[in-house]
Write a protein that holds these residues in place. Sequence first.
Motif, short mmCIF file in Angstrom:
data_model
loop_
_atom_site.label_atom_id
_atom_site.label_comp_id
_atom_site.label_asym_id
_atom_site.label_seq_id
_atom_site.Cartn_x
_atom_site.Cartn_y
_atom_site.Cartn_z
N ARG A 136 -16.69 -34.60 -35.29
CA ARG A 136 -18.06 -34.31 -34.92
C ARG A 136 -19.00 -35.47 -35.29
O ARG A 136 -19.95 -35.74 -34.59
CB ARG A 136 -18.52 -33.03 -35.58
N ALA B 273 -26.49 -34.18 -45.59
CA ALA B 273 -26.09 -33.27 -44.51
C ALA B 273 -26.55 -33.85 -43.17
O ALA B 273 -27.60 -34.50 -43.09
CB ALA B 273 -26.70 -31.89 -44.70
N SER C 145 -27.17 -32.48 -39.27
CA SER C 145 -27.24 -31.30 -38.42
C SER C 145 -28.12 -31.58 -37.21
O SER C 145 -29.28 -31.99 -37.37
CB SER C 145 -27.82 -30.12 -39.22
N ASN C 146 -27.56 -31.39 -36.04
CA ASN C 146 -28.30 -31.61 -34.79
C ASN C 146 -28.96 -32.99 -34.74
O ASN C 146 -30.10 -33.12 -34.31
CB ASN C 146 -29.34 -30.51 -34.58
#
Length: 181
Positions: free
Chosen positions: A2, A147, A149-150
């Motif tokens: 990812r 982190a 995320s998106n």
Amino acid sequence: MRTFCVLPALLFSMACLLCVTVGSACDTCGCKDAKHDDAHTAGEAHQHDIVDTAIENGSFSTLVAAVQAAGLVETLQGDGPFTVFAPTNEAFAKLPAGTIDNLLKPESKDQLVAILTYHVVPGKVMAADAVSLSEAPTVNGKAAPIAVSNGTVTIGGATVTATDIECTNGVIHVIDSVMLP
């Protein structure tokens, strides 16, 4: 896997944010001296250390005052390399009223040093490397969680808004909040 899908979009987003953040200043480092543009286009590092780059940018005057009050100027002007997650003046303004004034008092120096060193990672960690990490070991001894995320990267709860401002002794990544250890 990812990370590879998110990485190109993330880097593009970060580059766009950097352009918006620094405006008419140097497109790479944010300093007000436009003569640096040619050096950056040629792939050279900024010709100033981390502290001088922060001073020239103008968006980090609160951070610079804190670094001075903590007695960390010489350290951050040293050989390094260092990676600094630099909160903007607006990031410091998000702290509760009176927090900055209290931290800048001589009797709060230890607490201020602990907070500032939580924003510094030993070594030079570029954005492309940071997005594959789950945490960053900071100079104060505590790890800051990372982190993705998106397409948004956070470290220690702060959102990274601009990346890879290269200096002679490391790199600066701009964040929108002050990280507290």
